[in-house]
Design a protein around this motif. Structure first.
Motif, PDB file in Angstrom:
ATOM      1  N   GLY A  94       2.514   7.052  -6.828  1.00 10.74           N
ATOM      2  CA  GLY A  94       1.393   7.610  -7.588  1.00 10.74           C
ATOM      3  C   GLY A  94       0.574   6.590  -8.350  1.00 10.74           C
ATOM      4  N   LEU A 131      -1.999   4.760  -7.328  1.00  9.29           N
ATOM      5  CA  LEU A 131      -3.433   4.926  -7.071  1.00  9.29           C
ATOM      6  C   LEU A 131      -3.975   6.127  -7.832  1.00  9.29           C
ATOM      7  CD1 LEU A 131      -3.232   4.260  -3.250  1.00  9.29           C
ATOM      8  CD2 LEU A 131      -4.530   2.852  -4.850  1.00  9.29           C
ATOM      9  N   GLU A 132      -3.225   7.223  -7.792  1.00 10.23           N
ATOM     10  CA  GLU A 132      -3.657   8.429  -8.513  1.00 10.23           C
ATOM     11  C   GLU A 132      -3.772   8.147 -10.001  1.00 10.23           C
ATOM     12  OE1 GLU A 132      -2.243  13.096  -9.048  1.00 10.23           O
ATOM     13  OE2 GLU A 132      -1.080  11.697  -7.829  1.00 10.23           O
ATOM     14  N   ASP A 177      -8.411   6.481  -4.563  1.00  7.36           N
ATOM     15  CA  ASP A 177      -7.692   6.779  -3.333  1.00  7.36           C
ATOM     16  C   ASP A 177      -7.880   5.620  -2.363  1.00  7.36           C
ATOM     17  OD1 ASP A 177      -6.548   9.240  -3.910  1.00  7.36           O
ATOM     18  OD2 ASP A 177      -8.338  10.355  -3.297  1.00  7.36           O
ATOM     19  N   VAL A 178      -6.950   5.500  -1.418  1.00 15.27           N
ATOM     20  CA  VAL A 178      -7.045   4.473  -0.388  1.00 15.27           C
ATOM     21  C   VAL A 178      -7.023   5.145   0.976  1.00 15.27           C
ATOM     22  CG1 VAL A 178      -5.632   2.765   0.818  1.00 15.27           C
ATOM     23  CG2 VAL A 178      -6.181   2.421  -1.567  1.00 15.27           C
ATOM     24  N   ARG A 179      -7.901   4.698   1.845  1.00 16.85           N
ATOM     25  CA  ARG A 179      -7.829   5.105   3.248  1.00 16.85           C
ATOM     26  C   ARG A 179      -7.482   3.872   4.062  1.00 16.85           C
ATOM     27  NH1 ARG A 179     -11.329   5.772   7.682  1.00 16.85           N
ATOM     28  NH2 ARG A 179     -13.243   5.460   6.489  1.00 16.85           N
ATOM     29  N   LEU A 213       0.831  -1.202   0.000  1.00 12.93           N
ATOM     30  CA  LEU A 213       0.000   0.000   0.000  1.00 12.93           C
ATOM     31  C   LEU A 213       0.871   1.260   0.000  1.00 12.93           C
ATOM     32  CD1 LEU A 213      -2.745  -1.085   2.544  1.00 12.93           C
ATOM     33  CD2 LEU A 213      -3.032  -0.781   0.083  1.00 12.93           C
ATOM     34  N   GLU A 214       1.944   1.244   0.774  1.00 11.79           N
ATOM     35  CA  GLU A 214       2.852   2.385   0.788  1.00 11.79           C
ATOM     36  C   GLU A 214       3.472   2.602  -0.590  1.00 11.79           C
ATOM     37  OE1 GLU A 214       7.011   3.748   2.974  1.00 11.79           O
ATOM     38  OE2 GLU A 214       5.669   2.349   4.018  1.00 11.79           O
ATOM     39  N   GLN A 266       1.009   4.309  -2.885  1.00 13.74           N
ATOM     40  CA  GLN A 266       0.855   5.734  -2.593  1.00 13.74           C
ATOM     41  C   GLN A 266       2.105   6.520  -2.960  1.00 13.74           C
ATOM     42  OE1 GLN A 266      -0.140   4.954   1.519  1.00 13.74           O
ATOM     43  NE2 GLN A 266      -2.297   5.422   1.208  1.00 13.74           N
ATOM     44  N   ARG A 267       3.265   5.986  -2.619  1.00 11.00           N
ATOM     45  CA  ARG A 267       4.514   6.710  -2.832  1.00 11.00           C
ATOM     46  C   ARG A 267       4.782   6.963  -4.315  1.00 11.00           C
ATOM     47  NH1 ARG A 267       8.941   7.210   0.387  1.00 11.00           N
ATOM     48  NH2 ARG A 267       8.134   5.632   1.823  1.00 11.00           N
TER      49      ARG A 267
END
Length: 329
Positions: A51, A53-54, A59-61, A44-45, A48-49
């Motif tokens: 991009g 997901l973008e 988006d992830v919560r 998951l990191e 996000q790190r």
């Protein structure tokens, strides 16, 4: 004139920032329940790190959870959309009327690691000795070991050796301190034992091969509700594509792993390398059909070993357990 130009630049930047915020607000959010300090957080990191997901428009919560059971409860209660669990739990829940589905996340498997001074060169040397076992008496690895023992030495492992069930961190500590001669732990704890000089004397791949299951069986996967996925097709497809891209990056890039080093909580290079290579080895290969067939073969063995306490009313791998909705397969 320079002041006017500066103001114009400021207006443009503010407009761009507002536009980006609006786009982010429009992206669907996937709530992922994650056990603290688990390997799932590394992926998951990475999403996000870098991009990923973008790029996929989602988006992830991250919802931190303390225990595996807490993750199951959170998913069932609608507090999260996605967790990581095994297909056995999904099959059992489907047999009871739930609509959860499974997408392979990892086929990394643990094994039996021993102290070098314990006089254990192979499985036969464990007779009468204590073996630390993670996950409890209904853990898949322990049940498969029991079946393996019946196949190889003609005796149930529960009587062949002396199991001692404990939490994974405690097992590693007991082996390291010399209070246990051997442990069958989850793969990332086994990797740390190997890095500390505790060799593996029996791996799960050998167990699976001996039982005729095959080594393409996924151990854990992304789990979510089928109705939720049907109602949020863009979210689930984008999330799974980002997951696939993160795995590809972690398979190929050592630099991506360097960025994860603080999250991995490693104190030495050997442990870092063992965890990195163990994760890479567990990345599912191919389209997943063989993994699904392997899971069906394993289900029959696990049901015979664990009985209703493990599988509930299920008598086979429930149809629809493995999701074929696209995006991550």
């Amino acid at each position: 004139m320079p002041q006017l130009f500066a103001r114009l630049i400021g207006v443009v930047l503010l407009a761009l920032a507002a536009g980006s915020a609006a786009l982010a607000a429009d992206r669907p959010v996937v709530r992922v329940g994650v056990l603290q300090f688990g390997t799932v957080s590394w992926e998951l990191e990475t999403m996000q790190r870098h991009g990923l997901l973008e790029r996929e428009g989602v988006d992830v919560r991250v919802v931190p959870l303390a225990l595996k059971d807490a993750a199951n409860v959170a998913l069932q209660g609608g507090e999260v959309d996605v967790i990581v669990n095994d297909w056995l739990w999904v099959a059992r829940m489907r047999s009871e009327g739930a609509d959860f589905v499974f997408v392979p996340f990892s086929q990394a498997v643990g094994g039996i690691h021993v102290r070098p001074d314990a006089g254990i060169a192979g499985f036969a040397d464990l007779r009468g000795k204590r073996l630390g076992v993670a996950g409890g008496a209904l853990d898949k690895s322990w049940l498969l070991l029991r079946a393996y023992a019946r196949r190889t030495v003609g005796e149930d492992a529960a009587s062949f050796l002396r199991p001692q069930f404990a939490a994974p961190p405690l097992l590693n500590e007991l082996v390291t301190r010399g209070e246990l001669p051997a442990a069958m732990n989850f793969w990332h704890y086994g990797a740390r034992l190997a890095a500390a000089g505790m060799p593996e004397v029996l791996g799960m791949k050998e167990i699976l091969a001996t039982l005729g299951i095959g080594d393409e069986m996924p151990l854990v996967g992304w789990v979510f509700g089928e109705r939720w996925a049907q109602a949020n097709p863009a979210a689930v497809a984008g999330f799974l594509r980002a997951s696939t891209a993160a795995k590809a990056l972690l398979r190929e890039s050592d630099a991506a792993w360097e960025a994860l080093r603080p999250s991995m909580r490693v104190d030495d290079e050997a442990s870092f390398a063992a965890l990195r290579e163990g994760f890479r080895a567990g990345i599912p290969k191919g389209a997943g059909e063989e993994g699904e067939r392997a899971a069906a073969r394993a289900f029959a063995i696990l049901a015979a070993e664990g009985g209703e306490a493990l599988v509930g009313r299920a008598r086979e791998l429930a149809p629809g357990t493995f999701w074929h909705g696209g995006g991550g397969r």
